[in-house]
Design an enzyme around this catalytic site. Structure first.
Site, mmCIF file in Angstrom:
data_model
loop_
_atom_site.group_PDB
_atom_site.id
_atom_site.type_symbol
_atom_site.label_atom_id
_atom_site.label_comp_id
_atom_site.label_asym_id
_atom_site.label_seq_id
_atom_site.Cartn_x
_atom_site.Cartn_y
_atom_site.Cartn_z
ATOM 1 N N SER A 133 0.870 -1.178 0.000
ATOM 2 C CA SER A 133 0.000 0.000 0.000
ATOM 3 C C SER A 133 0.902 1.222 0.000
ATOM 4 C CB SER A 133 -0.845 0.000 1.282
ATOM 5 O OG SER A 133 -1.509 1.234 1.435
ATOM 6 N N TYR A 146 -2.361 -1.261 10.950
ATOM 7 C CA TYR A 146 -2.377 -1.510 9.497
ATOM 8 C C TYR A 146 -1.040 -1.113 8.870
ATOM 9 C CZ TYR A 146 -3.653 -1.186 4.555
ATOM 10 O OH TYR A 146 -3.702 -1.348 3.186
HETATM 11 N N1 LIG Z 1 -8.609 -0.262 -1.393
HETATM 12 C C1 LIG Z 1 -7.570 0.501 -1.129
HETATM 13 O O1 LIG Z 1 -7.661 1.745 -1.114
HETATM 14 C C2 LIG Z 1 -6.211 -0.140 -0.881
HETATM 15 C C3 LIG Z 1 -5.098 0.704 -0.865
HETATM 16 C C4 LIG Z 1 -3.857 0.153 -0.628
HETATM 17 C C5 LIG Z 1 -3.714 -1.196 -0.418
HETATM 18 N N2 LIG Z 1 -4.824 -1.996 -0.435
HETATM 19 C C6 LIG Z 1 -4.619 -3.419 -0.182
HETATM 20 O O2 LIG Z 1 -5.174 -4.165 -1.240
HETATM 21 C C7 LIG Z 1 -5.519 -5.467 -0.782
HETATM 22 C C8 LIG Z 1 -6.909 -5.837 -1.274
HETATM 23 O O3 LIG Z 1 -7.850 -4.993 -0.675
HETATM 24 P P1 LIG Z 1 -9.165 -4.446 -1.410
HETATM 25 O O4 LIG Z 1 -9.016 -2.996 -1.509
HETATM 26 O O5 LIG Z 1 -9.474 -5.229 -2.607
HETATM 27 O O6 LIG Z 1 -10.217 -4.713 -0.220
HETATM 28 P P2 LIG Z 1 -11.546 -5.623 -0.145
HETATM 29 O O7 LIG Z 1 -12.457 -5.281 -1.248
HETATM 30 O O8 LIG Z 1 -12.040 -5.448 1.258
HETATM 31 O O9 LIG Z 1 -10.991 -7.111 -0.338
HETATM 32 C C9 LIG Z 1 -10.210 -7.747 0.661
HETATM 33 C C10 LIG Z 1 -10.056 -9.214 0.334
HETATM 34 O O10 LIG Z 1 -9.230 -9.822 1.344
HETATM 35 C C11 LIG Z 1 -9.814 -11.043 1.720
HETATM 36 N N3 LIG Z 1 -9.488 -11.444 3.084
HETATM 37 C C12 LIG Z 1 -9.590 -10.720 4.214
HETATM 38 N N4 LIG Z 1 -9.259 -11.485 5.286
HETATM 39 C C13 LIG Z 1 -8.955 -12.721 4.793
HETATM 40 C C14 LIG Z 1 -8.537 -13.945 5.385
HETATM 41 N N5 LIG Z 1 -8.371 -14.100 6.707
HETATM 42 N N6 LIG Z 1 -8.305 -15.021 4.564
HETATM 43 C C15 LIG Z 1 -8.470 -14.917 3.237
HETATM 44 N N7 LIG Z 1 -8.852 -13.769 2.626
HETATM 45 C C16 LIG Z 1 -9.100 -12.694 3.404
HETATM 46 C C17 LIG Z 1 -11.318 -10.827 1.574
HETATM 47 O O11 LIG Z 1 -11.950 -12.082 1.319
HETATM 48 P P3 LIG Z 1 -12.899 -12.875 2.360
HETATM 49 O O12 LIG Z 1 -13.401 -11.879 3.358
HETATM 50 O O13 LIG Z 1 -13.966 -13.462 1.487
HETATM 51 O O14 LIG Z 1 -11.988 -13.914 2.920
HETATM 52 C C18 LIG Z 1 -11.379 -9.955 0.322
HETATM 53 O O15 LIG Z 1 -11.452 -10.750 -0.837
HETATM 54 C C19 LIG Z 1 -5.353 -5.450 0.738
HETATM 55 O O16 LIG Z 1 -4.139 -6.065 1.098
HETATM 56 C C20 LIG Z 1 -5.313 -3.954 1.050
HETATM 57 O O17 LIG Z 1 -4.596 -3.682 2.237
HETATM 58 C C21 LIG Z 1 -6.060 -1.497 -0.655
#
Ligand SMILES: NC(=O)c1ccc[n+]([C@@H]2O[C@H](COP(=O)([O-])OP(=O)(O)OC[C@H]3O[C@@H](n4cnc5c(N)ncnc54)[C@H](OP(=O)(O)O)[C@@H]3O)[C@@H](O)[C@H]2O)c1
Length: 279
Positions: A133, A146
């Site tokens: 991130s 985080y």
């Molecule tokens: N969105 C942003 O602005 C942003 C910015 C920087 C970095 N990121 C990073 O990008 C990545 C993806 O996030 P996103 O934005 O796509 O968020 P999201 O829409 O909330 O998706 C998060 C995913 O992580 C999975 N997950 C959470 N806990 C889990 C566990 N214990 N085991 C397996 N899977 C798990 C969830 O699946 P289940 O709940 O179905 O298991 C879901 O598919 C993360 O690492 C986040 O920190 C996001």
């Protein structure tokens, strides 16, 4: 050569779902993994193999990799994407929740890396993509747990890249800016759960509002997850991928600002932002 094989964690939502779709469109055999298998029905209908996986559960990760190898015989790309924000003041977040945050964002990615490496070393090729991130380079208050996971993932990735290079394996860090997914709403909910009504409630209100905005449909403050999926596609297709890609809304300016400002000056910029948001 047989079709290349990719495993994407966190494929039930946001960036992971977009990445699974994109890699499938490039001709990869794709395995999408998450706990909410029902949320991956559309991916399954489109030819993505769906795995029930909790990245805090060693047995479910081992079973997932066994399935990939038994069915496809190889693994070329691992996208460690599963993650969430256990936001709240450092003082307020219960230690069990802080540990759980590390289990998902760091140890889950590390455990899957350990499971795929013997196969990638035997193939003498492979790419591990760690979704960090901008929060692995900059900080926001009430995100201490985080940010510390993402800082950790950055360091782990640097060591891993050098260790695995002799085996022909690439390690790539992607640093998304603000992306329109469920992430912001979940982080805001966790923040309110931990710090609303605490000594930090004034900051909590302002920051929770800002976090939640990135999940609002159609918001221009955040990029579409396809921006990250396209970057993953670029990294896996490059003969020599970059070690880091900072992409999505605000990513490059935020990292540049952090580089040029002193800690105190960056703190002051954050305080201005919080004061403006709490008005
Ligand atoms: N969105 C942003 O602005 C942003 C910015 C920087 C970095 N990121 C990073 O990008 C990545 C993806 O996030 P996103 O934005 O796509 O968020 P999201 O829409 O909330 O998706 C998060 C995913 O992580 C999975 N997950 C959470 N806990 C889990 C566990 N214990 N085991 C397996 N899977 C798990 C969830 O699946 P289940 O709940 O179905 O298991 C879901 O598919 C993360 O690492 C986040 O920190 C996001």
């Amino acid at each position: 050569m047989s079709t290349k094989v990719a495993l994407v964690t966190g494929a039930s939502s946001g960036i992971g779902a977009a990445a699974a779709r994109k890699l499938h469109s490039l001709g990869y055999t794709v395995y999408g993994a998450a706990r909410r298998v029902e949320r991956m029905a559309e991916l399954a209908d489109n030819g993505v193999h769906v795995l029930s996986m909790d990245v805090t559960d060693a047995a479910s990760m081992a079973a997932g990799i066994e399935t990939v190898i038994a069915e496809s015989g190889r693994i070329d790309v691992l996208v460690n994407n599963a993650g969430y924000g256990a936001h709240g003041a450092v003082e307020d977040v219960p230690m069990a929740q802080a540990r759980a945050q590390f289990e998902v964002n760091v140890f889950g990615a590390a455990a899957l890396t350990q499971l795929v490496l013997p196969h990638m070393r035997a193939q003498r090729s492979g790419t591990i993509i760690n979704i960090s991130s901008i929060g692995g380079k900059i900080y926001l208050p009430l995100g201490g747990w985080y940010h510390s996971t993402k800082y950790a993932l950055e360091g782990l990735s640097d060591c891993l890249r050098v260790e695995t290079r002799p085996f022909g394996i690439n390690v790539v860090v992607i640093e998304p800016g603000s992306i329109r997914t469920e992430w912001g709403a979940i982080a805001a909910e966790n923040l309110r759960g931990s710090s609303a009504g605490s000594a930090y409630s004034h900051q909590a209100d302002a920051i929770a509002k800002q976090l939640a905005r990135s999940s609002e449909p159609g918001t221009r403050l955040a990029s579409d997850p396809s921006v990250i999926a396209d970057t993953i596609a670029r990294a896996v297709s490059a003969r020599r991928p970059k070690t880091r890609y900072a992409v999505g809304a605000g990513a490059k300016p935020a990292i540049l600002l952090r580089k040029v400002l002193s800690d105190r000056a960056f703190d002051a910029v954050l305080r201005l932002g919080i004061n403006a948001a709490s008005r």
